[in-house]
Enzyme design. Structure first.
Site, PDB file in Angstrom:
ATOM      1  N   ARG A 130      54.970  61.972  33.127  1.00 45.21           N
ATOM      2  CA  ARG A 130      55.555  61.070  34.106  1.00 45.21           C
ATOM      3  C   ARG A 130      54.594  61.365  35.039  1.00 45.21           C
ATOM      4  NH1 ARG A 130      61.665  61.590  34.065  1.00 45.21           N
ATOM      5  NH2 ARG A 130      62.149  63.165  35.334  1.00 45.21           N
ATOM      6  N   GLU A 151      64.099  59.238  40.717  1.00 36.89           N
ATOM      7  CA  GLU A 151      63.787  60.393  41.556  1.00 36.89           C
ATOM      8  C   GLU A 151      62.338  60.481  41.765  1.00 36.89           C
ATOM      9  OE1 GLU A 151      64.895  63.136  37.703  1.00 36.89           O
ATOM     10  OE2 GLU A 151      66.315  62.662  38.082  1.00 36.89           O
ATOM     11  N   GLU A 208      73.147  59.700  37.351  1.00 39.79           N
ATOM     12  CA  GLU A 208      73.016  60.464  36.702  1.00 39.79           C
ATOM     13  C   GLU A 208      73.323  61.872  36.370  1.00 39.79           C
ATOM     14  OE1 GLU A 208      68.365  61.298  35.265  1.00 39.79           O
ATOM     15  OE2 GLU A 208      68.549  58.815  35.892  1.00 39.79           O
ATOM     16  N   TRP A 243      65.681  71.020  29.559  1.00 37.78           N
ATOM     17  CA  TRP A 243      65.057  71.405  30.040  1.00 37.78           C
ATOM     18  C   TRP A 243      64.688  73.168  30.972  1.00 37.78           C
ATOM     19  CZ3 TRP A 243      67.463  71.474  35.451  1.00 37.78           C
ATOM     20  CH2 TRP A 243      68.121  70.918  35.084  1.00 37.78           C
ATOM     21  N   GLU A 266      62.437  64.402  26.093  1.00 41.83           N
ATOM     22  CA  GLU A 266      63.944  64.253  26.221  1.00 41.83           C
ATOM     23  C   GLU A 266      65.065  64.301  24.858  1.00 41.83           C
ATOM     24  OE1 GLU A 266      65.110  63.648  30.425  1.00 41.83           O
ATOM     25  OE2 GLU A 266      63.277  61.834  30.234  1.00 41.83           O
ATOM     26  N   LYS A 267      64.730  64.218  23.666  1.00 39.71           N
ATOM     27  CA  LYS A 267      64.857  63.962  22.871  1.00 39.71           C
ATOM     28  C   LYS A 267      66.087  65.035  22.890  1.00 39.71           C
ATOM     29  CE  LYS A 267      61.546  66.276  19.679  1.00 39.71           C
ATOM     30  NZ  LYS A 267      60.088  66.265  20.258  1.00 39.71           N
ATOM     31  N   PHE A 268      66.113  66.521  23.179  1.00 37.42           N
ATOM     32  CA  PHE A 268      67.217  66.734  23.175  1.00 37.42           C
ATOM     33  C   PHE A 268      67.711  66.830  23.945  1.00 37.42           C
ATOM     34  CE2 PHE A 268      64.429  69.090  19.553  1.00 37.42           C
ATOM     35  CZ  PHE A 268      64.848  69.721  18.582  1.00 37.42           C
ATOM     36  N   HIS A 269      68.133  66.508  24.495  1.00 36.07           N
ATOM     37  CA  HIS A 269      68.900  65.872  26.573  1.00 36.07           C
ATOM     38  C   HIS A 269      69.916  64.727  25.284  1.00 36.07           C
ATOM     39  CE1 HIS A 269      70.900  64.921  30.039  1.00 36.07           C
ATOM     40  NE2 HIS A 269      69.252  65.093  31.113  1.00 36.07           N
TER      41      HIS A 269
END
Ligand SMILES: [Zn+2]
Length: 662
Positions: free
Chosen positions: A111, A150, A307, A315, A355-358
């Site tokens: 991104r 951000e 957020e 991360w 970010e699937k494990f966030h």
């Protein structure tokens, strides 16, 4: 300031329905109602969905989502979707890709792969914002605009040829002539004198140390360039939607890339993203620093936690889950320090992508989970304290904070590499936190007259005007404490000659003739028993009195801690970096002299902050310890809905909010 939030404390998160089949959306909205969600952020990364090919837009799906939310009474913080250009954009405009200092291209695939100076990016981004603002600018569900995301998180600087052109334009505006640039940059050194503007480059990879002022100006330019991106989008929104406030989510306090003092006045609502370092046992103290800095950027007005995470992030090297009760405690710490609610990344934890494990508000495990149950309890808790909206925190203690001095002090080829700006500020803030004192962060040029005590942990770079501002604060009766390696250079990084600490020499009544940084892990003992680290120096008194000197070694007898009285005010100077216990002892002494008082007597590991409103004041008590805490209070405890008559008991890890009797 435009009113925000409209009806309730904000509670919700980033909602990314494009990641899920439409059949999930109805369940999402039902669960949001169950949890007490009042606001969601939509569309942060939706560019590829809203404009699937250049110039062709698809808003049908977003219409349906917004109407669904509106029907359920949930408000929308609508994003401009410009933080991640879609693949077609990068393919059509490869010159828009950012470059590193050593000339490597940063490719699409994650991104933020755009150069802030790219005219193609600006044109495409504002065209998208135009369409979004036209369509939703007057939609009753849209209560906040969320520009980009951000800014600068991954690409705060770009060294490409296009950025070089814009850097030269910025330098021409700043200096007017090459002669003035040569003077400011000290190009007489190392044969760097410029004879033509085209010779001037961004500070790309060089054989040895680059020109320090070139690097500092590039930091300034880079912050301004991203701010121009923000302004371009904000101005489009203002044309179509003048009554809806605009924000972009900042990343205080650890983000070095942007000078948020210049950004904050451009935001209707200051909002911040904050994530704990899961392995840091003092993460809650860092959280307090970030919240205090965000409130200070908002000028003391309420702000919004845009957020945070319900549990682990994805991360860090090891992503530690929050323990039971921690979500509530962390959230109320932000609210205590001025946030008008709490938002999370993200509503539903992703099934795919980087970010699937966030953690999310709805975890992978679904609603039969601790995280979901704590999310629902938190929503109910925020509903119980809704009356705090609009109340403010009003400390009488401030620490100076300055991004430009931060950029400058951490440049290469300085007396020591161990002076870490954040570490210095954090050590002062943490010591004040332990003393129970709530602290503002102030820019060096700010009006300081409302504070009893101002500390300057580190201010290597200072302008003449800001140095005079600190002198006026002391002359007005304030108590000032200045730390080492402050006041050394002007805005062009030229040394203030005649003895350190240059700009503050007369105010402090001290003249330093030579620095003497300590070896790694070295320490130095002071005559009053305090212990210094990192730094020492050879100082002389020129109007101050010595309170402590170095007690041994080559600097034995040289003043290390001094005080100069100026009318009713005092100017203290500390020529070393104290260890935590010594710094806390010093700050206890100096804040007591200055007349600073915590809301209640300090209690180890118990955080107490007061918000003052028009009708009442509110005492927030956060117990970070494993034992019950008893705090003096009178009033109505809002979370447990009980009267408090003199002594409030907060269970281990617990939170209380007391509406105080006046
Ligand atoms: Zn560039």
């Amino acid at each position: 300031m435009k009113p925000f939030p409209p009806a309730a404390l904000a509670f919700g998160g980033d909602y990314n329905p494009e990641q899920w089949p439409e059949s999930t959306w109805t369940e999402d909205v039902e669960l949001m109602r169950e949890a007490g969600v009042t606001l969601v952020t939509l569309g942060v990364f939706s560019w590829a969905w809203l404009e699937p090919t250049e110039g062709e837009y698809d808003f049908d799906w977003l219409d349906r989502v917004i109407d669904l939310l509106h029907g359920a009474g949930i408000s929308v913080d609508l994003a401009t979707a410009t933080a991640s250009p879609p693949p077609w954009f990068s393919r059509a405009y490869p010159d828009s890709l950012p470059e590193t200092a050593d000339g490597r291209t940063m490719w699409p695939g994650s991104r933020q792969a755009y150069c802030p100076s790219s005219p193609d990016y600006r044109r495409a981004a504002t065209a998208l914002v135009e369409r979004i603002a036209e369509r939703y600018g007057e939609h009753p569900a849209v209560v906040l605009w969320h520009v980009n995301n951000e800014y600068g998180c991954h690409v705060s600087h770009c060294w490409c040829d296009r950025s070089a052109v814009e850097f030269r334009r910025w330098l021409r505006d700043r200096y007017g002539s090459l002669d003035r640039l040569n003077e400011a940059w000290g190009t007489a050194f190392w044969s760097q004198r410029y004879g033509d503007w085209e010779e001037v480059l961004p500070p790309r990879l060089t054989p040895s140390f680059g020109n320090p002022t070139q690097a500092l100006d590039f930091d300034r330019f880079s912050s301004d360039e991203l701010l121009a991106c923000y302004r371009a989008e904000r101005d489009v929104l203002l044309r179509h939607s003048p009554d809806v406030p605009v924000t972009t989510n900042l990343m205080v306090a650890k983000f070095k890339g942007l000078d948020y003092w210049s950004w904050a006045p451009e935001l209707d609502v200051v909002s911040n993203d904050h994530y704990l370092r899961g392995e840091d046992p003092l993460g809650h103290v860092d959280l307090a620093l970030a919240a205090d800095l965000t409130r200070s950027l908002a000028g003391g007005d309420p702000w919004l936690l845009m957020e945070s995470s319900t549990s682990a992030v994805n991360w860090q090297p090891r992503n530690i889950a929050k323990v039971p009760g921690q979500l509530r405690r962390n959230t109320f710490a932000h609210v205590a320090r001025g946030s008008e609610g709490a938002m999370f990344f993200q509503w539903r934890a992703s099934a795919a992508g980087a970010e699937k494990f966030h953690a999310g508000m709805v975890p992978h495990a679904g609603t039969d989970s601790r995280v979901w149950r704590e999310v629902c309890l938190l929503g109910a808790d925020l509903g119980r304290v809704a009356e705090i909206r609009g109340s403010v925190v009003q400390p009488d203690v401030a620490l100076l904070w300055d991004w430009q001095s931060w950029w400058a002090v951490e440049q290469q080829a300085h007396p020591t590499g161990d002076l870490d700006y954040i570490e210095q500020v954090r050590s002062y803030h943490a010591a004040l936190w332990r003393l129970g004192l709530t602290t503002d962060l102030a820019r060096p040029s700010a009006d300081l007259s409302r504070y009893r005590f101002v500390a300057v942990p580190s201010l290597y770079l200072v302008s003449d005007a800001s140095a005079e501002n600190l002198g006026s604060f002391v002359a007005g009766g304030g108590t000032l404490l200045v730390g080492p390696f402050s006041g050394i250079v002007d805005e062009s990084l030229r040394i203030r000659l005649g003895g350190y600490p240059g700009a503050f020499r007369d105010l402090l009544g001290v003249r330093v003739e030579e620095f003497s940084p300590l070896p790694a892990s070295g320490s130095v003992r002071l005559s009053d028993g305090k212990v210094g680290r990192i730094w020492s120096e050879h100082a002389h008194l020129t109007g101050a009195e010595s309170l402590a000197s170095y007690s041994s070694g080559p600097l034995a007898g040289s003043p290390a801690l001094t005080r100069r009285s100026v009318g009713d005010g005092q100017a203290w100077y500390l020529g070393t970096c104290l260890d935590d216990a010594s710094l806390q002892a010093l700050l206890r002494e100096v804040t007591t002299v200055a007349g600073c008082r915590p809301p209640v007597p300090a209690h180890d590991g118990v955080e107490v902050v007061r918000r003052d409103g028009a009708e009442a004041s509110y005492l927030f008590v956060l117990n970070h310890t494993a034992d019950p805490a008893v705090v003096p209070a009178r009033g109505r405890e809002l979370l447990g809905e009980a009267d408090v008559d003199g002594a409030l008991t907060v269970p281990p890890g617990g939170v209380a909010v007391v509406r105080e009797h006046r």
